[in-house]
Enzyme design. Structure first.
Site, PDB file in Angstrom:
ATOM      1  N   GLY A  18       6.216  12.025 -11.903  1.00 38.60           N
ATOM      2  CA  GLY A  18       5.340  12.600 -13.245  1.00 38.60           C
ATOM      3  C   GLY A  18       5.709  13.658 -13.483  1.00 38.60           C
ATOM      4  N   TYR A 149       0.381  -2.638   0.408  1.00 40.31           N
ATOM      5  CA  TYR A 149       0.493  -1.225  -1.018  1.00 40.31           C
ATOM      6  C   TYR A 149       1.657  -2.459  -1.387  1.00 40.31           C
ATOM      7  CZ  TYR A 149       4.357   1.322  -3.790  1.00 40.31           C
ATOM      8  OH  TYR A 149       4.903   2.214  -4.510  1.00 40.31           O
TER       9      TYR A 149
END
Length: 233
Positions: A18, A149
């Site tokens: 990010g 996950y």
């Protein structure tokens, strides 16, 4: 698309992929708003990248509302949503429980979908927009200890395909990016960035992939892009 003055909401922007993406997109002239849960880390990332920030947890409905209020006040609209925020828990089949699924799915699936729903309303109204979902190679194949996950990323891959079918008539591009192992703070309890390793991907390779996918002329889009290290051994 032309990134100059593009208005971009980037979830999970304080570390790793990010933060690297925010830096690369602001350098290209975009207006980027990053989100996260830790204000100190967000402030540091914003100072480093030139992005604006809002403290918001995508796993909570009020966090999503806060994100999109900030989109209007800090960006003045939206052209791109990058769904980068994610979490993971790992364990063998006999170790997992309902709480593990709930914690991971609230971020990776439920919150992401509800945030995308709000972005899609904006994009359909303006007949233009871009959604980038950051999944994983775990969205393409399972692995030992990966039940929680990997299943969340398989769900994201399936949702992406649904949104591609629904939003193409509105001139909205929906792109899935699957990074292989990246040396970031992901799944680190300390939330400290891992040092780069020459034979593994860094956050910069994924940021480059995001930027390149966005910069393709609006008449086309990349449905799915998987990124591996050239020689991980």
């Amino acid at each position: 698309m032309n990134l100059q003055n593009a208005r971009i909401l980037l979830t999970g922007g304080s570390l790793g992929i990010g933060k690297a993406t925010a830096a690369m997109l602001t350098a290209a002239g975009a207006k980027v708003l990053i989100t996260g849960r830790d204000e100190a880390r967000l402030q540091a990332a914003a100072a480093e990248t030139g992005a604006a920030y809002v403290v918001a947890d995508i796993a909570e409905p009020e966090g999503i509302e806060r994100m999109f209020a900030a989109v209007q006040t800090q960006l003045g609209g939206l052209d791109v949503l990058i769904n980068n925020a994610g979490t993971g828990e790992f364990g063998t089949l006999d170790q997992i429980d309902l709480a593990s699924f709930e914690r991971v799915y609230r971020t990776n699936v439920f919150g992401l979908a509800l945030a995308t729903q709000k972005a899609a309303e904006i994009f359909k109204a303006q007949s233009a927009g871009n959604i980038i979902n950051i999944a994983s190679t775990a969205a393409t194949r399972g692995f030992a200890h990966g039940t929680v996950y990997a299943s969340s990323k398989f769900a994201l891959r399936g949702m992406t395909e649904c949104w591609q079918a629904e939003l193409r008539p509105h001139n909205v591009r929906v792109i899935l990016i699957n990074p292989s192992e990246v040396t970031t703070a992901f799944a680190q309890t300390s939330r400290q960035e891992r040092p780069e390793e020459a034979n593994k991907l860094s956050a910069k390779e994924i940021a480059h992939s995001i930027k390149a996918a966005l910069e393709m002329d609006d008449r086309g889009f990349i449905k799915e892009l998987t990124v591996f290290a050239t020689n991980p051994f």
